[in-house]
Design a protein around this motif. Structure first.
Motif, PDB file in Angstrom:
ATOM      1  N   PHE A 117       0.811  -1.216   0.000  1.00 31.43           N
ATOM      2  CA  PHE A 117       0.000   0.000   0.000  1.00 31.43           C
ATOM      3  C   PHE A 117       0.846   1.269   0.000  1.00 31.43           C
ATOM      4  O   PHE A 117       0.330   2.370   0.124  1.00 31.43           O
ATOM      5  CB  PHE A 117      -0.899  -0.003   1.242  1.00 31.43           C
ATOM      6  CG  PHE A 117      -0.135  -0.465   2.467  1.00 31.43           C
ATOM      7  CD1 PHE A 117       0.624   0.420   3.201  1.00 31.43           C
ATOM      8  CD2 PHE A 117      -0.152  -1.814   2.846  1.00 31.43           C
ATOM      9  CE1 PHE A 117       1.355  -0.007   4.291  1.00 31.43           C
ATOM     10  CE2 PHE A 117       0.585  -2.251   3.943  1.00 31.43           C
ATOM     11  CZ  PHE A 117       1.349  -1.344   4.663  1.00 31.43           C
ATOM     12  N   SER A 193       9.794   4.317  13.372  1.00 29.50           N
ATOM     13  CA  SER A 193       8.731   3.415  12.928  1.00 29.50           C
ATOM     14  C   SER A 193       9.354   2.295  12.105  1.00 29.50           C
ATOM     15  O   SER A 193      10.179   2.546  11.233  1.00 29.50           O
ATOM     16  CB  SER A 193       7.729   4.209  12.082  1.00 29.50           C
ATOM     17  OG  SER A 193       6.722   3.369  11.574  1.00 29.50           O
ATOM     18  N   SER A 216       4.702  -1.108  12.465  1.00 32.09           N
ATOM     19  CA  SER A 216       3.682  -1.131  11.409  1.00 32.09           C
ATOM     20  C   SER A 216       3.072  -2.528  11.384  1.00 32.09           C
ATOM     21  O   SER A 216       3.615  -3.434  10.774  1.00 32.09           O
ATOM     22  CB  SER A 216       4.328  -0.794  10.060  1.00 32.09           C
ATOM     23  OG  SER A 216       4.737   0.550  10.066  1.00 32.09           O
ATOM     24  N   HIS A 218      -0.593  -3.472  10.893  1.00 32.14           N
ATOM     25  CA  HIS A 218      -1.470  -3.472   9.713  1.00 32.14           C
ATOM     26  C   HIS A 218      -2.324  -4.724   9.503  1.00 32.14           C
ATOM     27  O   HIS A 218      -3.027  -4.798   8.487  1.00 32.14           O
ATOM     28  CB  HIS A 218      -0.669  -3.223   8.424  1.00 32.14           C
ATOM     29  CG  HIS A 218       0.138  -1.960   8.430  1.00 32.14           C
ATOM     30  ND1 HIS A 218      -0.303  -0.793   8.984  1.00 32.14           N
ATOM     31  CD2 HIS A 218       1.375  -1.699   7.944  1.00 32.14           C
ATOM     32  CE1 HIS A 218       0.626   0.136   8.840  1.00 32.14           C
ATOM     33  NE2 HIS A 218       1.656  -0.384   8.215  1.00 32.14           N
TER      34      HIS A 218
HETATM   35  N1  SAH Z   1       9.396   1.683   7.050  1.00 35.40           N
HETATM   36  C1  SAH Z   1       8.775   2.242   8.225  1.00 35.40           C
HETATM   37  C2  SAH Z   1       8.318   3.704   8.014  1.00 35.40           C
HETATM   38  C3  SAH Z   1       7.183   3.789   7.037  1.00 35.40           C
HETATM   39  S1  SAH Z   1       6.108   5.173   6.909  1.00 35.40           S
HETATM   40  C4  SAH Z   1       7.604   1.380   8.628  1.00 35.40           C
HETATM   41  O1  SAH Z   1       7.253   0.463   7.895  1.00 35.40           O
HETATM   42  O2  SAH Z   1       7.046   1.601   9.699  1.00 35.40           O
HETATM   43  C5  SAH Z   1       5.089   5.309   8.249  1.00 35.40           C
HETATM   44  C6  SAH Z   1       3.747   4.571   8.224  1.00 35.40           C
HETATM   45  O3  SAH Z   1       2.889   4.866   7.094  1.00 35.40           O
HETATM   46  C7  SAH Z   1       3.940   3.068   8.231  1.00 35.40           C
HETATM   47  O4  SAH Z   1       3.135   2.523   9.228  1.00 35.40           O
HETATM   48  C8  SAH Z   1       3.444   2.688   6.866  1.00 35.40           C
HETATM   49  O5  SAH Z   1       3.069   1.347   6.799  1.00 35.40           O
HETATM   50  C9  SAH Z   1       2.298   3.645   6.664  1.00 35.40           C
HETATM   51  N2  SAH Z   1       1.852   3.764   5.265  1.00 35.40           N
HETATM   52  C10 SAH Z   1       2.536   3.456   4.148  1.00 35.40           C
HETATM   53  N3  SAH Z   1       1.799   3.677   3.050  1.00 35.40           N
HETATM   54  C11 SAH Z   1       0.601   4.149   3.475  1.00 35.40           C
HETATM   55  C12 SAH Z   1      -0.575   4.586   2.797  1.00 35.40           C
HETATM   56  N4  SAH Z   1      -0.656   4.586   1.475  1.00 35.40           N
HETATM   57  N5  SAH Z   1      -1.605   5.013   3.542  1.00 35.40           N
HETATM   58  C13 SAH Z   1      -1.521   5.042   4.893  1.00 35.40           C
HETATM   59  N6  SAH Z   1      -0.428   4.664   5.583  1.00 35.40           N
HETATM   60  C14 SAH Z   1       0.623   4.199   4.889  1.00 35.40           C
END
Ligand code: SAH
Length: 346
Positions: A117, A193, A216, A218
């Motif tokens: 995503f 994160s 993360s 999810h």
């Molecule tokens: N690599 C790190 C930092 C990522 S960005 C990580 O995976 O945690 C921060 C957050 O945004 C993460 O939880 C990521 O999964 C989320 N994220 C990524 N794409 C997204 C989207 N399109 N919509 C909402 N959240 C998203």
């Protein structure tokens, strides 16, 4: 040539001594960069011209160049585009919220995690950022805030990249951003994160600086997680959760789980119930992030009622939740929207 902002104060002192200079010059230099917000060596007027010249031949500062700043319509989010010394590009986001001035930094160009995503990993990892390239994102945004009489107060490693896959540079950048003689940002105001790199979570728990760690998550189970997060194949959900428990034990920092809600994939009532069971005895918060659209992805954000229902189910089962109000969508600065920026063909 070495990047100035990868050097701690102690390392700069050693450099000064090794190069026939008084070690207190290192303190002056550090102060110019982090406290007096000098934009280049030229501005460091209490350092002699010959010393400045010498510094210029050994160190690059700045090492990254600001190419563009975009401001969201509500003026609460600014997105900065930087050019690195090898012309690659990364972005950071400044979020203004009440008294907080939070900088969301990138830790890599591209990302190895390739979550289904997220825009950041669509082309995989290009390279790691150096500590200086991470630190300078904050230093230059702090400079941007100077005319307003403001300063950066919080840092989140939530931009492009997986911070725990660039472990050494990220930890070094945290030490530099925290340094009391410099920006002096408290460890409680720094958040990393991660997608869940188990051995690195254990390693981070043993560091001297206890930053906040966010996972993360999810998904409420391994089956769904594996479908949307390729890293879950290597690191099963049970192991990731155990590593987070260990981080909590070691640091006593509350745990936060991020949960991006994707319509029809992880947003059913049953998923909320399963998630509540999974997190039952943990002192944690679930941060619900409605999916932010990414070009070319065939995914949808759930309806508002659905998100509220999901949240209510967790709350009824005594799981704390927050709902991340999406900021900066009009400038593609919201979670997951930072994508690889290419240099346009000449
Ligand atoms: N690599 C790190 C930092 C990522 S960005 C990580 O995976 O945690 C921060 C957050 O945004 C993460 O939880 C990521 O999964 C989320 N994220 C990524 N794409 C997204 C989207 N399109 N919509 C909402 N959240 C998203």
């Amino acid at each position: 040539m070495q990047q100035l902002c990868s050097f701690s104060l102690e390392e700069l002192k050693a450099w000064m001594e090794a190069n026939g200079e008084k070690s207190f010059r290192a303190g002056q230099l550090f102060e110019w960069v982090y406290v007096k917000r000098a934009s280049s060596f030229d501005a460091m007027t209490n350092l002699s011209v010959p010393l400045r010249e010498k510094l210029r031949t050994h160190f690059s500062y700045p090492s990254i160049k600001q190419l563009r700043v975009l401001e969201s319509e509500d003026k609460e989010t600014l997105k900065f585009l930087w050019e690195l010394p090898d012309q690659k590009r990364v972005e950071s986001v400044l979020i203004l919220s009440g008294d907080r001035r939070t900088v969301c930094v990138s830790s890599q160009v591209g990302c190895p995690a390739r979550c289904a995503f997220c825009a950041s990993g669509r082309e995989g990892l290009m390279r790691n950022l150096s500590a200086a390239e991470i630190v300078e994102q904050v230093v230059h945004i702090n400079l941007h805030l100077a005319p307003l009489g403001e300063r950066v107060s919080h840092i989140v490693f939530m931009g492009m990249g997986e911070p725990l896959e660039n472990y050494e540079a990220v930890v070094k950048s945290i030490q530099l951003l925290h340094a009391p003689e410099g920006l002096n940002i408290s460890q409680r105001r720094i958040t990393v994160s991660t997608v869940g790199v188990v051995e690195q979570i254990h390693r981070l728990a043993k560091e001297e600086l206890k930053v906040n760690l966010v996972l993360s998550l999810h998904a409420p189970n391994q089956h769904i997680r594996k479908k949307i997060i390729p890293y879950a194949r290597k690191y099963p959900i049970e192991e990731v959760l155990l590593a987070m428990d260990a981080y909590f034990e070691e640091t006593k920092r509350d745990i936060t789980f991020e949960y991006t809600l994707l319509a029809g994939i992880n947003d059913y009532r049953t998923h909320a119930e399963e998630l509540a069971m999974l997190l039952k005895d943990k002192q944690c918060t679930v941060n619900l992030i409605p999916y932010n659209p990414v070009d070319g992805l065939n995914l949808r954000r759930p309806e508002k009622e659905k998100i509220e229902e999901f949240r209510a189910i967790l709350e009824e089962r005594n799981i704390n939740t927050t709902w991340r109000y999406t900021k900066g969508k009009d400038i593609a600065a919201a979670c997951g929207q930072l994508a690889l920026q290419r240099v346009p063909p000449q």
